[in-house]
Design a protein around this motif. Structure first.
Motif, PDB file in Angstrom:
ATOM      1  N   ASP A   1       0.826  -1.207   0.000  1.00 15.82           N
ATOM      2  CA  ASP A   1       0.000   0.000   0.000  1.00 15.82           C
ATOM      3  C   ASP A   1       0.862   1.260   0.000  1.00 15.82           C
ATOM      4  O   ASP A   1       0.593   2.206  -0.740  1.00 15.82           O
TER       5      ASP A   1
ATOM      6  N   ARG B   1       3.939   1.489  -1.039  1.00 13.39           N
ATOM      7  CA  ARG B   1       4.626   1.561  -2.338  1.00 13.39           C
ATOM      8  C   ARG B   1       3.696   2.149  -3.393  1.00 13.39           C
ATOM      9  O   ARG B   1       4.103   3.006  -4.179  1.00 13.39           O
ATOM     10  N   ASP B   2       2.454   1.709  -3.398  1.00 14.64           N
ATOM     11  CA  ASP B   2       1.504   2.246  -4.377  1.00 14.64           C
ATOM     12  C   ASP B   2       1.349   3.756  -4.215  1.00 14.64           C
ATOM     13  O   ASP B   2       1.329   4.496  -5.210  1.00 14.64           O
ATOM     14  N   ARG B   3       1.258   4.227  -2.964  1.00 12.91           N
ATOM     15  CA  ARG B   3       1.106   5.670  -2.717  1.00 12.91           C
ATOM     16  C   ARG B   3       2.364   6.429  -3.137  1.00 12.91           C
ATOM     17  O   ARG B   3       2.281   7.497  -3.753  1.00 12.91           O
TER      18      ARG B   3
ATOM     19  N   GLU C   1       4.688   5.489  -5.357  1.00 15.38           N
ATOM     20  CA  GLU C   1       4.823   5.469  -6.815  1.00 15.38           C
ATOM     21  C   GLU C   1       3.829   6.416  -7.485  1.00 15.38           C
ATOM     22  O   GLU C   1       4.172   7.092  -8.459  1.00 15.38           O
ATOM     23  N   ALA C   2       2.604   6.484  -6.945  1.00 17.07           N
ATOM     24  CA  ALA C   2       1.612   7.407  -7.505  1.00 17.07           C
ATOM     25  C   ALA C   2       2.078   8.854  -7.347  1.00 17.07           C
ATOM     26  O   ALA C   2       1.952   9.666  -8.274  1.00 17.07           O
TER      27      ALA C   2
ATOM     28  N   ASN D   1      10.981   2.223 -11.330  1.00 16.11           N
ATOM     29  CA  ASN D   1       9.997   1.443 -10.587  1.00 16.11           C
ATOM     30  C   ASN D   1      10.096  -0.062 -10.846  1.00 16.11           C
ATOM     31  O   ASN D   1       9.520  -0.841 -10.118  1.00 16.11           O
TER      32      ASN D   1
ATOM     33  N   GLU E   1       1.029  -0.986 -17.177  1.00 17.43           N
ATOM     34  CA  GLU E   1       1.620   0.188 -16.527  1.00 17.43           C
ATOM     35  C   GLU E   1       2.567   0.913 -17.482  1.00 17.43           C
ATOM     36  O   GLU E   1       2.562   2.147 -17.568  1.00 17.43           O
TER      37      GLU E   1
END
Length: 165
Positions: A52, A54-56, A58-59, A79, A86
Motif C-alpha cells: 500500500d 509503495r503504491d502511494r 509510486e503514484a 519502478n 503500466e
C-alpha cells in the motif's frame, strides 16, 4: 539554441538487474531527475515490502514526474515496470505531455540475478529477497517484447554487462 524535448526514461527489470546503477549513470549523462521508489520508501520510513505504501509513493512520484515533464525535464523512473499495462499507461500519458518516452529493459539471466541478490542480501540494511521471492518475481514480470519496444522512442534492452550496484 534548440530546446530539447522533455523525456521520460522507464527503467524496467527485476531485483538485481542493475536498475539503480543504470538510472544513476543515465541521470549523470542526461542531466536528469532520477525517481527511485525504493529510496523514497526507505527515506520515509516505510517497509520496502509494504504494498500500500509503495503504491502511494509510486503514484506521488508519477505526479511529480508529470510536473517535471511539463517543465521540459528529463525524468528517469526506476519502478521496475513489470506490467505491460503500466508501461503503456506511462508511455501514453507522457506522450500526451509532449515527452519522448524510452524503455530501458535490463535483460539479466536468472543465475546472475540470484547471484547479485545474494550478495546484496548480505549488505547492512538490505531488503532481503529470498531465492523463492526472486523466483516469484521472475514469474510475475511481463517481459517487453520486440513489438512493445517498437512503441517507445528509443527502445533497447541492456544485458548482463550492466554493473550491479
Amino acid at each position: 539554441m534548440a530546446v530539447e524535448r522533455p523525456r521520460l526514461v522507464l527503467v524496467c527489470g527485476l531485483p538485481g538487474a542493475g536498475k539503480t546503477t543504470l538510472a544513476r549513470r543515465l541521470a549523470q549523462e542526461l542531466s536528469a531527475v532520477r525517481l527511485c521508489p525504493d529510496e523514497w520508501m526507505v527515506d520515509l520510513g516505510f517497509d520496502r515490502f509494504d504494498g500500500d505504501a509503495r503504491d502511494r509513493v509510486e503514484a506521488r512520484l508519477w505526479i511529480h514526474a508529470q510536473e517535471l515533464l511539463t517543465r521540459g525535464a528529463v525524468v528517469i523512473m526506476e519502478n521496475g515496470f513489470w506490467d505491460r499495462a503500466e508501461r503503456d499507461e506511462m508511455r501514453l500519458l507522457a506522450r500526451s505531455l509532449g515527452a519522448a518516452v524510452e524503455l530501458r529493459y535490463l535483460d539479466v539471466p536468472s543465475s546472475e540475478l540470484h547471484r547479485r541478490v545474494g550478495l546484496r542480501n548480505k549488505e547492512p540494511g538490505a531488503a532481503v529477497i529470498s531465492p523463492e521471492l526472486l523466483a516469484e518475481c521472475e514469474a510475475a514480470i511481463e517481459v517487453p517484447g520486440a513489438a512493445e519496444l517498437e512503441l517507445f522512442d528509443a527502445p533497447f534492452a541492456e544485458g548482463p554487462a550492466v554493473t550491479p550496484r
